[in-house]
Write an enzyme that holds these catalytic residues in place. Structure first.
Site, PDB file in Angstrom:
ATOM      1  N   CYS A  42     -66.476 -96.285 -23.148  1.00  0.00           N
ATOM      2  CA  CYS A  42     -67.405 -97.163 -22.513  1.00  0.00           C
ATOM      3  C   CYS A  42     -67.030 -98.706 -21.986  1.00  0.00           C
ATOM      4  CB  CYS A  42     -68.675 -97.260 -23.218  1.00  0.00           C
ATOM      5  SG  CYS A  42     -69.114 -95.713 -23.749  1.00  0.00           S
TER       6      CYS A  42
ATOM      7  N   ARG B  50     -51.522 -99.470 -21.704  1.00  0.00           N
ATOM      8  CA  ARG B  50     -50.849-100.047 -20.769  1.00  0.00           C
ATOM      9  C   ARG B  50     -51.534-100.323 -19.264  1.00  0.00           C
ATOM     10  NH1 ARG B  50     -46.519 -99.061 -18.616  1.00  0.00           N
ATOM     11  NH2 ARG B  50     -45.636-101.099 -19.233  1.00  0.00           N
TER      12      ARG B  50
ATOM     13  N   GLU C  18     -31.311-104.657 -28.888  1.00  0.00           N
ATOM     14  CA  GLU C  18     -32.619-104.284 -29.316  1.00  0.00           C
ATOM     15  C   GLU C  18     -33.346-103.407 -28.339  1.00  0.00           C
ATOM     16  OE1 GLU C  18     -34.480-108.039 -29.919  1.00  0.00           O
ATOM     17  OE2 GLU C  18     -32.947-108.801 -31.411  1.00  0.00           O
TER      18      GLU C  18
ATOM     19  N   TYR D 197     -52.386-103.906 -18.538  1.00  0.00           N
ATOM     20  CA  TYR D 197     -51.113-104.635 -17.627  1.00  0.00           C
ATOM     21  C   TYR D 197     -51.146-104.172 -16.058  1.00  0.00           C
ATOM     22  CZ  TYR D 197     -48.723-104.863 -22.319  1.00  0.00           C
ATOM     23  OH  TYR D 197     -48.425-105.029 -23.525  1.00  0.00           O
TER      24      TYR D 197
HETATM   25  N1  LLP Z   1     -36.728-107.289 -28.935  1.00  0.00           N
HETATM   26  C1  LLP Z   1     -37.827-108.103 -28.853  1.00  0.00           C
HETATM   27  C2  LLP Z   1     -37.856-109.142 -29.669  1.00  0.00           C
HETATM   28  C3  LLP Z   1     -38.913-107.554 -28.316  1.00  0.00           C
HETATM   29  O1  LLP Z   1     -40.106-108.645 -28.427  1.00  0.00           O
HETATM   30  C4  LLP Z   1     -38.891-106.444 -27.652  1.00  0.00           C
HETATM   31  C5  LLP Z   1     -40.339-105.973 -26.879  1.00  0.00           C
HETATM   32  C6  LLP Z   1     -37.964-105.636 -27.608  1.00  0.00           C
HETATM   33  C7  LLP Z   1     -36.644-106.085 -28.357  1.00  0.00           C
HETATM   34  C8  LLP Z   1     -37.825-104.539 -26.696  1.00  0.00           C
HETATM   35  O2  LLP Z   1     -37.986-104.472 -25.652  1.00  0.00           O
HETATM   36  P1  LLP Z   1     -37.931-103.389 -24.463  1.00  0.00           P
HETATM   37  O3  LLP Z   1     -36.238-102.847 -24.715  1.00  0.00           O
HETATM   38  O4  LLP Z   1     -38.671-102.241 -25.121  1.00  0.00           O
HETATM   39  O5  LLP Z   1     -38.058-103.857 -23.232  1.00  0.00           O
HETATM   40  N2  LLP Z   1     -46.358-103.731 -24.781  1.00  0.00           N
HETATM   41  C9  LLP Z   1     -45.438-103.953 -23.359  1.00  0.00           C
HETATM   42  C10 LLP Z   1     -44.004-104.379 -23.713  1.00  0.00           C
HETATM   43  C11 LLP Z   1     -44.070-105.416 -24.930  1.00  0.00           C
HETATM   44  C12 LLP Z   1     -42.650-105.840 -25.329  1.00  0.00           C
HETATM   45  C13 LLP Z   1     -42.467-106.451 -26.399  1.00  0.00           C
HETATM   46  N3  LLP Z   1     -41.251-107.096 -26.808  1.00  0.00           N
HETATM   47  C14 LLP Z   1     -45.813-102.622 -22.460  1.00  0.00           C
HETATM   48  O6  LLP Z   1     -46.171-101.851 -22.697  1.00  0.00           O
HETATM   49  O7  LLP Z   1     -45.060-102.843 -21.412  1.00  0.00           O
END
Ligand code: LLP
Length: 427
Positions: A355, A325, A286, A329
């Site tokens: 603001c 982001r 995923e 974070y």
């Molecule tokens: N599968 C599930 C169940 C997830 O919750 C996520 C991400 C992914 C796959 C994909 O993960 P990736 O390959 O993108 O790491 N907004 C945050 C990141 C939140 C990730 C949430 N879940 C940021 O901007 O760093």
């Protein structure tokens, strides 16, 4: 290779000068490289083909939440991608983009009845179920529709992903998944429910992981459970190890996708040979960030240079509502001037017009810039536009996909009238 690079001092996306995009479409604007997206997807898809026993025994399910623009989804669907979704809205996007619902897996801790119905009506591949109450709800909804729901349980392997606490999901204290100790009970419950087919197991331990050791540790725990389930007569057809591989924002060196998949498949194939006479198990992934993160930038224009008492500020026309982001974070994004200048650099905080003191995009960067210059906020393809909001009644940015020297407007800029079109004033 980066698809955003300088030629004679001007920053390009593939063969398109970013300054041409700004002239034609304005700023702030997200710009995606088609070649980068395809290359990043292929890193997964090619490794899957190389290591799995036949082409049906693995599937890359791109994580829609990282970037859900229809053009991105369509491109990946045509390259053979499946999709990981977390809402009914994301499913409708996948379908609108020409994606195949039978390659969709549905994750998330809070699926509503309506979302379950929608997904069942479209015959999705599988629900990644995160709790026992969700199993009961899904069973009821499927029964009422006269359908059976394919189910995988998201198991929380209690592995430390060693990433930012907000994006770590595989620890005991996180809200995600079924606790490892409760997994057997949850599987027995699922197997006894009449409208569910137990088909798989999944986990996702966090995001922006630089090392694959925690992922391989999670895999070992998943394998252990598959064996225990098998000895109880519950045999699974797939395992899904989630997403999570990180990207280079600054000087990080994340594991190469091909290397990680090589190690993962070696482990899986050895296990299948030893315990199951080589019978394959389908492997799902995923990934989100590692496919789209470095395939996009946010193009913005400097409005004012403010030389304060203790700091210099470059006030730009993008803000925290466009790219959340940094505010959320303290994330680091590279900032590159679109035209390189010979003039001396100064240290700036790059901030937006919203603001809030939290409205910053980059801090203490050495930049040789003037008012009206264009800047590229780098590595903004993932969790950029999808997390954007309309705070301060700011229309969301336009989105452009570049293909060589061609630019396609894949989402027009929101106008103020779009933002209040759904509102009304009582008589
Ligand atoms: N599968 C599930 C169940 C997830 O919750 C996520 C991400 C992914 C796959 C994909 O993960 P990736 O390959 O993108 O790491 N907004 C945050 C990141 C939140 C990730 C949430 N879940 C940021 O901007 O760093």
């Amino acid at each position: 290779m980066s698809h955003f690079s300088y030629h004679d001092g001007d920053l390009f996306a593939e063969k398109t000068p970013l300054s041409d995009i700004a002239r034609q479409f304005g700023t702030p604007t997200y710009v995606y490289s088609k070649a980068a997206l395809l290359e990043n997807f292929s890193a997964y898809n090619d490794a899957c083909k190389r290591h799995s026993s036949n082409e049906n025994s693995s599937l890359v399910c791109y994580s829609v939440k990282s970037n859900s623009n229809l053009a991105v989804l369509n491109l990946l669907a045509r390259a053979g991608s499946g999709f990981d979704i977390v809402s009914g809205g994301e499913l409708l996007r996948v379908i609108a983009a020409g994606g195949d619902p039978r390659k969709v897996i549905f994750s998330g801790v809070g699926k509503s009845r309506d979302e379950m119905r929608l997904a069942l009506q479209h015959d999705i591949l599988c629900f990644n179920v995160e709790s026992i109450p969700e199993l009961h709800r899904l069973n009821d909804v499927a029964g009422a529709l006269g359908k059976r729901a394919a189910v995988s349980l998201r198991v929380n392997p209690n592995v430390d992903a060693k990433t930012h606490p907000y994006i770590s999901t595989g620890l005991k204290e996180n809200k995600f998944g079924v606790a490892y100790e409760d997994a057997l009970l949850a599987y027995r419950t699922a197997a006894d429910l009449p409208h569910l087919d137990v088909v798989g197991i999944d986990c996702h331990i966090g995001s922006q992981l630089l090392d694959d050791a925690p992922l391989l540790e999670a895999l070992d725990k998943v394998i252990e459970l598959v064996d225990q389930l098998d000895s109880e007569g519950i045999s699974l057809h797939h395992l899904d190890i989630g997403g999570g591989i990180g990207i280079t924002y600054d000087d990080e060196t994340p594991v190469a996708v091909g290397d990680y998949l090589g190690r993962l498949f070696a482990r899986i194939n050895a296990w299948r040979n030893e315990k199951y006479q080589g019978a394959p198990i389908k492997v799902l992934f995923e990934p989100g960030r590692s496919i789209v993160g470095n395939a996009g930038i946010l193009l913005t224009e400097v409005q004012y240079l403010k030389h304060g008492a203790s700091k210099n500020f470059a006030v730009v026309d993008a803000a925290m509502n466009d790219l959340m982001r940094p505010a959320m974070y303290q994330a680091w994004h590279g900032v590159q001037p679109v035209a390189q200048r010979g003039s001396p650099a100064q240290t700036y905080d790059v901030v937006g017009p919203v603001c809030e003191s939290g409205d910053w995009l980059a801090r203490s960067r050495s930049l040789a810039i003037e008012a009206d210059d264009l800047l590229a906020i780098m590595s903004a393809g993932a969790y950029g536009m999808t997390m954007a909001s309309n705070y301060n009644t700011r229309g969301r940015a336009a989105e452009i996909m570049v293909d060589g020297d061609r630019m396609h407007l894949v989402r027009r800029r929101e106008q103020a009238a779009d933002l209040f079109a759904l509102e009304s004033i009582p008589d």
